[in-house]
Design an enzyme around this catalytic site. Sequence first.
Site, PDB file in Angstrom:
ATOM      1  CG  HIS A  34      -4.238  -3.154   2.920  1.00  0.00           C
ATOM      2  ND1 HIS A  34      -3.064  -2.986   3.617  1.00  0.00           N
ATOM      3  CD2 HIS A  34      -4.689  -1.908   2.632  1.00  0.00           C
ATOM      4  CE1 HIS A  34      -2.808  -1.698   3.758  1.00  0.00           C
ATOM      5  NE2 HIS A  34      -3.778  -1.017   3.171  1.00  0.00           N
TER       6      HIS A  34
ATOM      7  CD  GLU B 209      -1.966  -6.523   4.466  1.00  0.00           C
ATOM      8  OE1 GLU B 209      -1.984  -5.372   4.935  1.00  0.00           O
ATOM      9  OE2 GLU B 209      -1.903  -6.745   3.232  1.00  0.00           O
TER      10      GLU B 209
ATOM     11  CB  CYS C 220      -0.995  -0.021   1.161  1.00  0.00           C
ATOM     12  SG  CYS C 220      -2.398   1.117   0.899  1.00  0.00           S
TER      13      CYS C 220
END
Length: 340
Positions: free
Chosen positions: A239, A241, A147
């Site tokens: 993102h 994750e 990011c």
Amino acid sequence: MTVLLEKRRLIVSPGLVPAQQRREDKLGHPKNVDADLTIGLINNMPDSALKATERQFMRLLRQAAGDVRIDFHCFSLASVSRSQSAKGRIDGQYTDIAELDRLPIDGLIITGAEPHTANLNDEAYWRDLTDIIDWAKENTHSTIWSCLAAHAAVLYLDGIERKPLETKCSGVYDCASVSPHWLTDGLPSPFKVAHSRLNELRADELTANGYQLLSQLPRGGVNSFAKDFGSQFIFFQGHPEYEALSLEREYLRDIARFLAGERDRYPGIPVGYFDTGTELRLTAFALRAQNERRPALIAELPERTLREDIAMGAAATVMFRNWIGFLSARARAVSPEANL
């Protein structure tokens, strides 16, 4: 997966030595006998997301590692502003970032820090971060930039400026692969990835500077891209994750900031994230909040239910399994045993 969190000692700067010396030192460090790979996370996320980010990436690595044994270290840039409690956690559980030159790091994951200036290169941590970028080119097989860290890295590497979006890109989006690459092998098309950002990097500027686009959002926004700098650099604007509730926590934080007068605009509902009934209740609450703006109203938020098809983490597991496979192949190729 083997996980090691060493004690980190407070430092003033990364203390990185010249590239040639780093390269020679790294070749002299033996591998951890209990691990196949050494992976580092440079966690520059805000204090409120510090522990969650550790957990998310450790969970991903565990899910993706299979039989690969990973020696995992958390680091943080000392120039990123921290509360006393966050400093205590970092001092107690993180590895001193000066130890990067001692450890045989195969792969790095680097997250962004909350910006405090209009220009990223005016941030207090900018010099330390650019030192890390230069270090990673010479001393890792691959580095992942997440990011805001991706925005900072391409600004330093190729002078590519991020552009502000008219409205925040927030939600779970269907992404499609746009070119073959080892990172996206085995992914369905489309696959879902969470995004939460106020700026973007433009596809045409990236390709003009030699970056390979890997996946895009439905309206053409870039999701992931890559470029070889000696180390394979992988960039995510989103993102992958994130856990299921990560976007909800950010959305509620932004509502609280609006009600407290800390932001001017009421946040939009994350795209493709809540079910239809929740979206209707949140829309009604948004109208009320803009008419009755007061901090205590946050306690009256309606109940929320996520959509059943957000599939958080599924694509990330595939991509991180591919990343670990790439690191393992590179590590074997350069190990002394491989040349016997």
